[in-house]
Design a protein around this motif. Structure first.
Motif, PDB file in Angstrom:
ATOM      1  N   ALA A  18       1.106  -0.962   0.016  1.00 38.28           N
ATOM      2  CA  ALA A  18       0.019  -0.107  -0.210  1.00 38.28           C
ATOM      3  C   ALA A  18       0.865   1.106   0.059  1.00 38.28           C
ATOM      4  O   ALA A  18       0.422   2.287  -0.377  1.00 38.28           O
ATOM      5  CB  ALA A  18      -1.041  -0.011   1.127  1.00 38.28           C
ATOM      6  N   MET A  19       2.042   1.302   0.460  1.00 37.73           N
ATOM      7  CA  MET A  19       2.962   2.351   0.572  1.00 37.73           C
ATOM      8  C   MET A  19       3.836   2.566  -0.481  1.00 37.73           C
ATOM      9  O   MET A  19       4.439   3.325  -0.679  1.00 37.73           O
ATOM     10  CB  MET A  19       3.853   2.340   1.931  1.00 37.73           C
ATOM     11  CG  MET A  19       3.014   2.410   3.152  1.00 37.73           C
ATOM     12  SD  MET A  19       3.967   1.950   4.642  1.00 37.73           S
ATOM     13  CE  MET A  19       5.293   3.553   4.460  1.00 37.73           C
ATOM     14  N   ALA A  20       3.730   1.519  -1.246  1.00 37.73           N
ATOM     15  CA  ALA A  20       4.553   1.489  -2.574  1.00 37.73           C
ATOM     16  C   ALA A  20       4.377   2.827  -3.486  1.00 37.73           C
ATOM     17  O   ALA A  20       3.112   3.233  -3.543  1.00 37.73           O
ATOM     18  CB  ALA A  20       4.588   0.122  -3.376  1.00 37.73           C
ATOM     19  N   ALA A  21       5.473   3.449  -4.010  1.00 36.45           N
ATOM     20  CA  ALA A  21       5.142   4.501  -4.923  1.00 36.45           C
ATOM     21  C   ALA A  21       4.116   4.156  -5.905  1.00 36.45           C
ATOM     22  O   ALA A  21       4.532   3.299  -6.736  1.00 36.45           O
ATOM     23  CB  ALA A  21       6.514   5.079  -5.249  1.00 36.45           C
ATOM     24  N   ASP A  22       3.340   5.225  -6.288  1.00 35.01           N
ATOM     25  CA  ASP A  22       2.337   4.886  -7.357  1.00 35.01           C
ATOM     26  C   ASP A  22       3.049   5.388  -8.866  1.00 35.01           C
ATOM     27  O   ASP A  22       2.996   4.706  -9.869  1.00 35.01           O
ATOM     28  CB  ASP A  22       1.201   5.778  -7.195  1.00 35.01           C
ATOM     29  CG  ASP A  22       0.367   5.265  -6.136  1.00 35.01           C
ATOM     30  OD1 ASP A  22      -0.273   6.056  -5.500  1.00 35.01           O
ATOM     31  OD2 ASP A  22       0.286   4.055  -5.998  1.00 35.01           O
ATOM     32  N   VAL A  23       3.861   6.393  -8.568  1.00 33.18           N
ATOM     33  CA  VAL A  23       4.700   7.232  -9.761  1.00 33.18           C
ATOM     34  C   VAL A  23       6.233   7.338  -9.659  1.00 33.18           C
ATOM     35  O   VAL A  23       6.322   7.563  -8.127  1.00 33.18           O
ATOM     36  CB  VAL A  23       3.908   8.334 -10.365  1.00 33.18           C
ATOM     37  CG1 VAL A  23       2.596   8.136 -10.798  1.00 33.18           C
ATOM     38  CG2 VAL A  23       4.035   9.335  -9.008  1.00 33.18           C
ATOM     39  N   SER A  24       7.006   7.680 -10.493  1.00 33.39           N
ATOM     40  CA  SER A  24       8.385   7.616 -10.052  1.00 33.39           C
ATOM     41  C   SER A  24       8.982   8.821 -11.036  1.00 33.39           C
ATOM     42  O   SER A  24       8.576   9.058 -12.116  1.00 33.39           O
ATOM     43  CB  SER A  24       9.200   6.373 -10.362  1.00 33.39           C
ATOM     44  OG  SER A  24      10.568   6.625 -10.420  1.00 33.39           O
ATOM     45  N   LYS A  53       3.277  13.071  -3.215  1.00 30.51           N
ATOM     46  CA  LYS A  53       4.402  13.190  -1.971  1.00 30.51           C
ATOM     47  C   LYS A  53       5.439  12.008  -1.877  1.00 30.51           C
ATOM     48  O   LYS A  53       4.918  10.981  -1.850  1.00 30.51           O
ATOM     49  CB  LYS A  53       3.673  13.066  -0.835  1.00 30.51           C
ATOM     50  CG  LYS A  53       4.350  13.476   0.559  1.00 30.51           C
ATOM     51  CD  LYS A  53       3.692  13.713   1.595  1.00 30.51           C
ATOM     52  CE  LYS A  53       4.378  14.291   2.951  1.00 30.51           C
ATOM     53  NZ  LYS A  53       3.641  14.541   3.989  1.00 30.51           N
ATOM     54  N   ASP A  54       6.698  12.562  -1.930  1.00 35.35           N
ATOM     55  CA  ASP A  54       7.721  11.357  -1.934  1.00 35.35           C
ATOM     56  C   ASP A  54       7.585  10.558  -0.447  1.00 35.35           C
ATOM     57  O   ASP A  54       7.378  10.966   0.503  1.00 35.35           O
ATOM     58  CB  ASP A  54       9.202  12.161  -1.860  1.00 35.35           C
ATOM     59  CG  ASP A  54      10.463  11.358  -1.976  1.00 35.35           C
ATOM     60  OD1 ASP A  54      10.240  10.093  -2.637  1.00 35.35           O
ATOM     61  OD2 ASP A  54      11.566  11.705  -1.418  1.00 35.35           O
ATOM     62  N   PHE A  60      10.855   9.707  -5.712  1.00 35.13           N
ATOM     63  CA  PHE A  60      11.348  10.851  -6.137  1.00 35.13           C
ATOM     64  C   PHE A  60      12.820  10.574  -6.027  1.00 35.13           C
ATOM     65  O   PHE A  60      13.653  10.498  -4.805  1.00 35.13           O
ATOM     66  CB  PHE A  60      11.098  12.230  -5.430  1.00 35.13           C
ATOM     67  CG  PHE A  60      11.828  13.448  -6.034  1.00 35.13           C
ATOM     68  CD1 PHE A  60      11.094  14.221  -6.754  1.00 35.13           C
ATOM     69  CD2 PHE A  60      13.029  14.022  -5.621  1.00 35.13           C
ATOM     70  CE1 PHE A  60      11.546  15.372  -7.186  1.00 35.13           C
ATOM     71  CE2 PHE A  60      13.540  15.115  -6.113  1.00 35.13           C
ATOM     72  CZ  PHE A  60      12.606  15.901  -6.820  1.00 35.13           C
ATOM     73  N   THR A  61      13.795  10.723  -7.244  1.00 32.79           N
ATOM     74  CA  THR A  61      15.325  10.275  -7.147  1.00 32.79           C
ATOM     75  C   THR A  61      16.105  11.511  -7.735  1.00 32.79           C
ATOM     76  O   THR A  61      15.528  12.165  -8.615  1.00 32.79           O
ATOM     77  CB  THR A  61      15.633   8.999  -7.518  1.00 32.79           C
ATOM     78  OG1 THR A  61      15.187   8.980  -9.009  1.00 32.79           O
ATOM     79  CG2 THR A  61      14.944   7.701  -7.085  1.00 32.79           C
ATOM     80  N   VAL A  86       8.602  10.319 -15.500  1.00 37.69           N
ATOM     81  CA  VAL A  86       9.024  11.184 -15.959  1.00 37.69           C
ATOM     82  C   VAL A  86      10.441  11.513 -15.819  1.00 37.69           C
ATOM     83  O   VAL A  86      10.771  11.048 -14.561  1.00 37.69           O
ATOM     84  CB  VAL A  86       8.225  12.599 -15.572  1.00 37.69           C
ATOM     85  CG1 VAL A  86       8.783  13.721 -16.146  1.00 37.69           C
ATOM     86  CG2 VAL A  86       6.827  12.419 -16.010  1.00 37.69           C
ATOM     87  N   ILE A  87      11.296  11.822 -16.486  1.00 39.95           N
ATOM     88  CA  ILE A  87      12.763  12.294 -16.117  1.00 39.95           C
ATOM     89  C   ILE A  87      12.662  13.878 -16.308  1.00 39.95           C
ATOM     90  O   ILE A  87      12.421  14.558 -17.130  1.00 39.95           O
ATOM     91  CB  ILE A  87      13.426  11.815 -17.026  1.00 39.95           C
ATOM     92  CG1 ILE A  87      13.734  10.359 -16.940  1.00 39.95           C
ATOM     93  CG2 ILE A  87      15.337  12.218 -16.754  1.00 39.95           C
ATOM     94  CD1 ILE A  87      14.801   9.414 -17.898  1.00 39.95           C
ATOM     95  N   VAL A  88      13.344  14.509 -15.199  1.00 37.66           N
ATOM     96  CA  VAL A  88      13.527  15.976 -15.075  1.00 37.66           C
ATOM     97  C   VAL A  88      15.143  16.378 -15.220  1.00 37.66           C
ATOM     98  O   VAL A  88      15.738  15.918 -14.496  1.00 37.66           O
ATOM     99  CB  VAL A  88      13.014  16.626 -13.506  1.00 37.66           C
ATOM    100  CG1 VAL A  88      13.465  18.021 -13.878  1.00 37.66           C
ATOM    101  CG2 VAL A  88      11.338  16.274 -13.726  1.00 37.66           C
TER     102      VAL A  88
END
Length: 317
Positions: A18-24, A53-54, A60-61, A86-88
């Motif tokens: 449940a705590m796993a990140a939905d997006v990266s 939220k990270d 968020f890396t 997404v890559i920033v």
């Protein structure tokens, strides 16, 4: 007892899932210095405001290339292998490394002066493909006007830059074009590495009336080396990076890079919510701040005009 342990393990597994990140979102910059760090932090802030939220629903890396283009290319390949949503890419060198390496993963660049000249997009209005972002094209005409206001006798601007940075090459051309009608000539001095910055600054002593530092990552990250020369030689140093003024530059007219990061993060959030990056026009960062440093002015033998002090967004004593 064994059943209880299995139940506990199952509960923990569900909780962990449940705590796993939905997006990266993976972020990279060519080097760490206050302006680029502010962009990164602004991106994270905007994503949180948009509901990402990270550590909760966002992974968020961040990776810095430490000023090395080869490392920037390695980071690009690493990120592409990890396949984030997404890559920033902050700064022109990092953006070039990422954009040249993927046609599939959405890329949002930031703090890039000339996205078309850097071959990141073919058009600001319709970037197409998997790339869009925020440009920080400096208001060079206003910079020349500021130099004339602070130093009305100035006829030569020493342009300190890394010729390997495409953004700086674009700004050099813009500065020459802006200076010509004002009767101001531009003298170039180059540093390809941070270790060369001080000697490049010394090469301008006696040849230029003022040193102008653009939004050049190599020079900004080693600004103190140039400031030593400016202070010793009573050679005013003005930059396009407002964070540099607190470090000892005389003045800067430029963007609030935390706000640039917020604007970048808002674009990232639009992509995470389903918009195609190529359909989002490249935006020019909004607003500009005038920051001046009175103690630095005294060290460089300059008296700041009252009109400049009066309209400054920030005056550092």
């Amino acid at each position: 007892m064994r059943c209880s342990a299995l139940a506990l393990f199952a509960a923990l597994s569900v909780s962990s899932s449940a705590m796993a990140a939905d997006v990266s979102v993976a972020v990279t910059a060519i080097v760490e210095h206050p302006a680029l760090d502010a962009v990164r932090d602004g991106v994270k802030e905007a994503l949180e405001a948009a509901g990402y939220k990270d550590g909760e629903n966002l992974k968020f890396t961040y990776e810095s290339a430490q000023g090395n283009p080869g490392t920037a290319a390695q980071i690009a390949r690493q990120f592409i292998g990890e396949a984030p949503n997404v890559i920033v890419a902050i700064s022109t060198p990092s953006a070039q490394a990422v954009v040249s390496s993927t046609r599939d993963i959405p890329v949002v660049f930031s703090a890039v002066t000339d996205p078309v000249g850097a071959e990141l997009v073919t058009s600001l209005e319709t970037p197409g493909g998997n790339v869009t972002g925020i440009s920080d094209m400096s208001p060079v005409v206003e910079h020349v006007a500021l130099i004339q206001e602070i130093l009305p006798e100035a006829k030569t601007i020493g342009f300190l830059y890394n010729p390997g940075e495409a953004n700086s090459v674009s700004l050099l051309a813009a500065l020459k074009a802006a200076g010509e009608p004002a009767g101001i000539s531009v003298i170039e001095s180059t540093a390809s590495r941070t270790a060369e910055v001080q000697n490049a600054a010394r090469a301008l002593v006696g040849r230029a009336d003022v040193i102008y530092v653009p939004t050049d990552n190599t020079i900004i990250s080693a600004l103190e080396a140039a400031l030593v020369v400016a202070d010793e030689s009573d050679l005013p140093l003005i930059t396009a990076d407002t964070d540099s003024v607190e470090r000892g530059a005389l003045a800067a007219l430029g963007f609030n890079y935390h706000q640039v990061g917020v604007e970048t993060g808002e674009v990232v959030a639009r992509i995470l919510k389903g918009e195609a990056p190529g359909s989002i026009p490249v935006e020019i960062a909004s607003g500009s701040n005038l920051v001046v440093n009175k103690s630095a002015a005294a060290k460089m033998g300059v008296e700041l005009p009252e009109a400049v002090l009066a309209r400054a967004n920030q005056v550092i004593e």
